[in-house]
Design an enzyme around this catalytic site. Structure first.
Site, PDB file in Angstrom:
ATOM      1  N   HIS A 205      93.523  32.847 117.492  1.00 51.00           N
ATOM      2  CA  HIS A 205      92.985  31.592 116.963  1.00 51.00           C
ATOM      3  C   HIS A 205      92.383  30.787 118.108  1.00 51.00           C
ATOM      4  O   HIS A 205      92.920  30.778 119.210  1.00 51.00           O
ATOM      5  CB  HIS A 205      94.110  30.803 116.283  1.00 51.00           C
ATOM      6  CG  HIS A 205      93.645  29.567 115.590  1.00 51.00           C
ATOM      7  ND1 HIS A 205      93.380  28.400 116.266  1.00 51.00           N
ATOM      8  CD2 HIS A 205      93.372  29.322 114.286  1.00 51.00           C
ATOM      9  CE1 HIS A 205      92.966  27.484 115.395  1.00 51.00           C
ATOM     10  NE2 HIS A 205      92.955  28.012 114.193  1.00 51.00           N
ATOM     11  N   ASP A 322      91.920  27.312 106.406  1.00 53.42           N
ATOM     12  CA  ASP A 322      92.057  26.422 107.565  1.00 53.42           C
ATOM     13  C   ASP A 322      92.601  25.058 107.127  1.00 53.42           C
ATOM     14  O   ASP A 322      92.269  24.029 107.700  1.00 53.42           O
ATOM     15  CB  ASP A 322      90.740  26.250 108.327  1.00 53.42           C
ATOM     16  CG  ASP A 322      90.949  26.122 109.844  1.00 53.42           C
ATOM     17  OD1 ASP A 322      92.114  26.121 110.289  1.00 53.42           O
ATOM     18  OD2 ASP A 322      89.949  26.001 110.570  1.00 53.42           O
TER      19      ASP A 322
END
Ligand code: MN
Length: 359
Positions: A205, A322
């Site tokens: 990430h 997200d």
């Protein structure tokens, strides 16, 4: 159509005197009757970590200049913090409203990677324990990724083992660079050994570019999700590929958010130019197409989905939202109507995530 399916399922469940949720256990053959939706880059945090990040960055903003800035200036940051911590209330309501069945949770970037070694190890373990408790409270709704402290690669490898064998989590999260160092550095490779040994993917990430890169991104809020995150994480990926990580660990699986952080678009040129002075056994695109999967987090856009379907194929793309930065509702409305076949939609919505993250 969807409502009709739900009605039919409810009818069958009622007839069998079973609660609907137990009827729709993961991996049951019945899942083909309903469009199961799994979102795989869903962020959480715990108060201790948010608190520790705020305290550290108040004194040492250079440890993560982008996050230091965001904590001061991003509008609604307090609401975001509340939503990061909440694992029982608003989050589940938002998932329900949008029809998201399962969220794969991972620790808010930069996680523990800006702390000193001992604090990072302790907070990683705490995050993993809390995550496991949340999954136990909502076993049908959550999976989770193991937080590690790459600052201590041996301990990180042990935490991967604990996370898989004892906590039954679904993979590993790394919030990109650690103190400006990247995973092509062999000192981190015990982490890859552990991931391969336990056959679990690593979700790489993004985070704010490190101090060595930061200056070019310092203005116009370019340091975060608009641009800096993708440039930092794609640079990280390229360093891993060109540094021979996948020659050493051909079984290693990496997952990238944000439709691949721009890498798929560049593959042809990366192959051509790197061939002039390449130390790896294969061309960069071959590793990318064998060892990587991507997710749609924060990139609900038809052209880039269609492009990635062509480049990577439908088996390497997963749905992600997200949350709490992006809305479940808007992302689902997009994916439900995206101009792709129903077969591909089912792969992206759940089948690939079930296979890759064992959900
Ligand atoms: Mn994210």
């Amino acid at each position: 159509m969807k409502n009709n399916r739900r009605k039919i399922l409810k009818g069958i469940a009622a007839a069998a005197s079973l609660p609907l949720l137990s009827f729709l256990q993961p991996n049951q053959v019945f899942s083909a009757n309903k469009l199961r939706r799994i979102a795989v880059e869903e962020t959480f945090s715990i108060p201790e970590i948010i608190d520790a990040i705020e305290k550290l960055l108040a004194i040492h903003p250079e440890k993560d200049l982008g996050t230091a800035k965001a904590l001061k200036f991003v509008p609604g940051i307090n609401t975001i913090k509340e939503r990061l911590i909440d694992l029982d209330d608003h989050r589940i309501k938002e998932m329900d409203k949008a029809g998201v069945d399962v969220a794969l949770l991972s620790l808010w970037s930069p996680g523990v990677q800006l702390f000193d070694k001992q604090q990072a190890i302790e907070l990683a373990e705490l995050a993993n324990d809390r995550l496991t408790e949340a999954i136990k409270r909502h076993p049908n709704r959550y999976g989770g990724l193991i937080t590690i402290a790459p600052q201590d690669p041996q301990k990180a490898a042990q935490e991967i083992e604990r996370g898989i064998t004892r906590l039954h989590l679904n993979g590993v999260l790394i919030n990109s660079h650690t103190n400006g160092e990247f995973l092509d550095n062999k000192k981190f490779w015990p982490v890859f050994e552990a991931a391969v040994a336990h056959k679990v993917p690593i979700y790489l990430h993004p985070r704010t570019p490190p101090e060595s890169m930061y200056k070019a991104f310092a203005d116009y809020t370019m340091d975060g999700a608009m641009w800096g995150f993708a440039l930092e994480s794609s640079t990280h990926v390229l360093r891993m590929i060109l540094g021979g990580v996948f020659d050493e660990f051909p079984e290693l699986k990496i997952v990238l958010g944000h439709m691949g952080e721009g890498i798929p678009y560049w593959l042809s040129r990366i192959d051509t130019i790197s061939s002039r002075d390449r130390k790896t056994k294969r061309a960069p695109s071959e590793y990318f197409l064998d060892n990587f999967s991507i997710t749609t987090s924060g990139m609900s856009w038809d052209p880039v989905l269609e492009f990635n379907l062509k480049v990577l194929g439908p088996e390497r793309i997963m749905f992600a939202v997200d949350y709490p930065y992006v809305s479940y509702d808007a992302s689902v409305r997009w994916m439900d109507k995206a101009p792709i076949s129903q077969v591909h939609r089912e792969m992206i919505y759940h089948k690939n995530a079930e296979r890759i993250f064992n959900l």
